[in-house]
Design a protein around this motif. Structure first.
Motif, PDB file in Angstrom:
ATOM      1  N   PRO A  15      -8.299   5.698 -17.770  1.00 33.69           N
ATOM      2  CA  PRO A  15      -9.595   6.878 -17.243  1.00 33.69           C
ATOM      3  C   PRO A  15      -8.426   8.058 -16.256  1.00 33.69           C
ATOM      4  O   PRO A  15      -9.059   8.860 -16.020  1.00 33.69           O
ATOM      5  N   CYS A  16      -7.553   7.552 -15.867  1.00 28.43           N
ATOM      6  CA  CYS A  16      -6.628   8.403 -14.687  1.00 28.43           C
ATOM      7  C   CYS A  16      -6.189   8.754 -15.997  1.00 28.43           C
ATOM      8  O   CYS A  16      -5.471  10.318 -14.492  1.00 28.43           O
ATOM      9  N   TYR A  17      -5.653   8.278 -16.636  1.00 36.90           N
ATOM     10  CA  TYR A  17      -4.385   9.755 -16.978  1.00 36.90           C
ATOM     11  C   TYR A  17      -4.220  10.731 -18.199  1.00 36.90           C
ATOM     12  O   TYR A  17      -4.274  11.370 -18.539  1.00 36.90           O
ATOM     13  N   MET A  28     -11.677  -0.138 -12.113  1.00 36.30           N
ATOM     14  CA  MET A  28     -12.378  -1.005 -10.848  1.00 36.30           C
ATOM     15  C   MET A  28     -11.017  -1.207  -9.774  1.00 36.30           C
ATOM     16  O   MET A  28      -9.179  -1.596 -10.365  1.00 36.30           O
ATOM     17  N   HIS A  29     -10.721  -0.955  -8.438  1.00 35.56           N
ATOM     18  CA  HIS A  29      -9.739  -1.104  -7.878  1.00 35.56           C
ATOM     19  C   HIS A  29     -10.288  -2.883  -7.258  1.00 35.56           C
ATOM     20  O   HIS A  29     -11.476  -2.703  -7.026  1.00 35.56           O
ATOM     21  N   VAL A  30      -9.511  -3.335  -6.722  1.00 32.83           N
ATOM     22  CA  VAL A  30      -9.637  -4.468  -5.543  1.00 32.83           C
ATOM     23  C   VAL A  30      -8.551  -4.607  -4.785  1.00 32.83           C
ATOM     24  O   VAL A  30      -7.305  -4.967  -4.974  1.00 32.83           O
ATOM     25  N   ASN A  51      -3.502   7.255   0.982  1.00 32.60           N
ATOM     26  CA  ASN A  51      -1.960   7.290  -0.263  1.00 32.60           C
ATOM     27  C   ASN A  51      -2.492   7.822  -1.469  1.00 32.60           C
ATOM     28  O   ASN A  51      -2.574   7.978  -2.440  1.00 32.60           O
ATOM     29  N   GLU A  52      -4.464   6.402  -2.362  1.00 26.70           N
ATOM     30  CA  GLU A  52      -4.891   6.662  -3.152  1.00 26.70           C
ATOM     31  C   GLU A  52      -6.688   7.251  -2.943  1.00 26.70           C
ATOM     32  O   GLU A  52      -6.799   7.464  -4.093  1.00 26.70           O
ATOM     33  N   SER A  53      -6.235   6.971  -1.606  1.00 28.93           N
ATOM     34  CA  SER A  53      -8.183   6.746  -1.750  1.00 28.93           C
ATOM     35  C   SER A  53      -8.688   7.817  -0.693  1.00 28.93           C
ATOM     36  O   SER A  53      -7.854   8.256   0.537  1.00 28.93           O
ATOM     37  N   VAL A 192       5.387   5.798 -14.333  1.00 28.44           N
ATOM     38  CA  VAL A 192       4.759   6.033 -13.312  1.00 28.44           C
ATOM     39  C   VAL A 192       4.182   7.804 -12.948  1.00 28.44           C
ATOM     40  O   VAL A 192       4.215   8.564 -13.557  1.00 28.44           O
ATOM     41  N   LYS A 193       3.339   7.919 -12.355  1.00 32.05           N
ATOM     42  CA  LYS A 193       2.662   8.515 -11.463  1.00 32.05           C
ATOM     43  C   LYS A 193       2.966   9.242 -10.138  1.00 32.05           C
ATOM     44  O   LYS A 193       3.372   8.009  -9.774  1.00 32.05           O
ATOM     45  N   VAL A 194       2.828  10.176 -10.220  1.00 33.99           N
ATOM     46  CA  VAL A 194       3.645  10.123  -8.489  1.00 33.99           C
ATOM     47  C   VAL A 194       2.310  11.146  -7.901  1.00 33.99           C
ATOM     48  O   VAL A 194       2.065  12.483  -8.056  1.00 33.99           O
ATOM     49  N   HIS A 266      -8.299  15.547 -12.504  1.00 35.75           N
ATOM     50  CA  HIS A 266      -9.237  14.759 -11.434  1.00 35.75           C
ATOM     51  C   HIS A 266      -8.825  13.054 -11.452  1.00 35.75           C
ATOM     52  O   HIS A 266      -9.872  13.153 -11.145  1.00 35.75           O
ATOM     53  N   CYS A 267      -8.054  13.976 -10.595  1.00 37.41           N
ATOM     54  CA  CYS A 267      -8.137  12.619  -9.426  1.00 37.41           C
ATOM     55  C   CYS A 267      -9.696  12.219  -8.923  1.00 37.41           C
ATOM     56  O   CYS A 267      -9.914  13.908  -7.892  1.00 37.41           O
ATOM     57  N   ARG A 268      -9.742  11.052  -7.785  1.00 40.64           N
ATOM     58  CA  ARG A 268     -11.111  10.850  -7.273  1.00 40.64           C
ATOM     59  C   ARG A 268     -11.490  10.597  -5.776  1.00 40.64           C
ATOM     60  O   ARG A 268     -11.549  10.386  -5.361  1.00 40.64           O
ATOM     61  N   GLN A 269      -9.477  10.387  -6.101  1.00 42.35           N
ATOM     62  CA  GLN A 269      -9.307   9.890  -4.738  1.00 42.35           C
ATOM     63  C   GLN A 269     -10.183   8.505  -4.362  1.00 42.35           C
ATOM     64  O   GLN A 269     -10.865   8.022  -3.203  1.00 42.35           O
ATOM     65  N   CYS A 270     -10.438   7.302  -5.504  1.00 48.76           N
ATOM     66  CA  CYS A 270     -11.119   6.649  -5.169  1.00 48.76           C
ATOM     67  C   CYS A 270     -11.058   5.629  -3.856  1.00 48.76           C
ATOM     68  O   CYS A 270     -10.172   5.530  -3.341  1.00 48.76           O
ATOM     69  N   ARG A 271     -12.208   4.624  -3.568  1.00 45.81           N
ATOM     70  CA  ARG A 271     -12.068   4.048  -2.699  1.00 45.81           C
ATOM     71  C   ARG A 271     -10.795   2.568  -3.222  1.00 45.81           C
ATOM     72  O   ARG A 271     -11.042   2.003  -4.269  1.00 45.81           O
TER      73      ARG A 271
HETATM   74 FE1  SF4 Z   1      -7.356   7.330 -10.427  1.00 44.50          FE
HETATM   75 FE2  SF4 Z   1      -9.011   6.767  -8.715  1.00 44.50          FE
HETATM   76 FE3  SF4 Z   1      -7.015   6.278  -8.347  1.00 44.50          FE
HETATM   77 FE4  SF4 Z   1      -7.519   8.555  -9.216  1.00 44.50          FE
HETATM   78  S1  SF4 Z   1      -7.993   7.032  -7.197  1.00 44.50           S
HETATM   79  S2  SF4 Z   1      -5.723   7.892  -9.845  1.00 44.50           S
HETATM   80  S3  SF4 Z   1      -9.410   8.939 -10.367  1.00 44.50           S
HETATM   81  S4  SF4 Z   1      -8.701   5.137 -10.051  1.00 44.50           S
END
Ligand code: SF4
Ligand code: SF4
Length: 295
Positions: A15-17, A28-30, A51-53, A192-194, A266-271
């Motif tokens: 979904p992210c890529y 999902m994230h844990v 850095n991600e959220s 690798v995504k940056v 479309h990154c949503r900076q998910c928690r």
């Molecule tokens: Fe995907 Fe969310 Fe991680 Fe962005 S923060 S890469 S949308 S899971």
């Protein structure tokens, strides 16, 4: 676009890529990783790794065992769930026992789920071998600069070989580790995504060069995220009012980088404990007490 067929094949259900996949597949994230081994000026340790959220979020910290239970409960209830990520609340690779225990168990007990991890990169070279043993085909490295002068303005210190190191020396080590980790992952065939945090007046003019360099080393996607400067999130540089970029500045930089590089928009900076399709968070349905009821 700039993707090879081999990479397109790998990312199509992620979904992210994939712009298309993010409507149909869930992630999902844990949050199993509380500690961090560096300090970013934009970080507030009360919250998840920025850095991600999105800043200002506190995720429910889980043990590896709780994380495995939660992942299985979500997978049983959300069939579109294809990807499990560890993204915090600190740096996953600064918590190697907890992070690798979670990955090891999931790659054995839920082998259909793809695993991914995000990191500031400091401990990455030492982790590549272990990462390559599990089902991990995606790693996100946050790279905000390739120049220690600029890095010293973003990172006040790192914790390295049992010592705290400051300033340009610290930034130089961090940059070298990030670049080395990137090269090692690419050599192993791990995608690798940056991520880069765009900080006006600090690294905004520098990120197009970062994009060119990471692309030339084999990163397949670049995600420029805006610094989100909120009063509540506190200070950057100890100076209130360090602003984030506006939407136009962010888009201009993404456009500038997109000539060479596939950009993620479309990154949503998910928690760090997000659950569901991108843009949706069903984490509240899968809190620990609810999972225990499901068993
Ligand atoms: Fe995907 Fe969310 Fe991680 Fe962005 S923060 S890469 S949308 S899971
Ligand atoms: Fe904070 Fe993440 Fe930076 Fe660590 S890497 S200091 S958790 S923003």
């Amino acid at each position: 676009d700039h993707l090879t067929d081999e990479i397109r094949e790998k990312v199509q259900n992620h979904p992210c890529y994939s712009e298309d996949a993010h409507h149909y597949f869930a992630r999902m994230h844990v949050a199993v990783a509380p500690a961090c081994n560096i300090q970013c000026h934009y970080c507030n340790r009360k919250y998840d790794c920025a850095n991600e959220s999105r800043p200002g979020v506190v995720s429910e910290l889980l043990t590896p065992d709780q994380a495995v239970k939660k992942t299985k409960a979500v997978a049983a209830n959300i069939p579109q769930m294809t990807v499990l990520g560890i993204a915090g609340p600190g740096d996953p690779l600064a918590n190697p026992e907890r992070t690798f225990e979670t990955f090891r168990r999931l790659s054995e007990e839920a082998p259909d789920i793809k695993l991914c991890v995000s990191t500031n990169g400091l401990a990455l070279p030492d982790a590549v071998e272990e990462l390559s043993k599990h089902n991990i085909d995606h790693v996100t490295i946050t790279i905000n600069c390739v120049d220690p002068e600029i890095g010293a303005k973003i990172y006040p210190w790192i914790f390295w070989e049992n010592r705290r190191i400051k300033g340009k020396k610290a930034a130089k080590i961090l940059i070298e580790q990030q670049q080395k980790g990137l090269e090692m992952l690419v050599a192993k065939g791990i995608l690798v995504k940056v991520n880069s945090v765009m900080i006006p007046g600090v690294n905004d003019k520098h990120l197009a060069e970062v994009s060119r360099i990471v692309k030339s080393k084999g990163a397949f996607l670049h995600n420029v995220m805006p610094l989100i400067a909120e009063a509540e999130h506190g200070t950057f540089y100890g100076v209130m009012g360090q602003r984030g970029p506006n939407a136009q500045e962010l888009q201009d930089l993404q456009d500038e980088c997109s000539g060479d590089m596939n950009m993620m928009r479309h990154c949503r900076q998910c928690r760090a404990d997000a659950v569901g399709l991108l843009g949706e968070d069903r984490g509240d349905e899968f809190t620990l007490d609810k999972i225990e009821d499901m068993e």
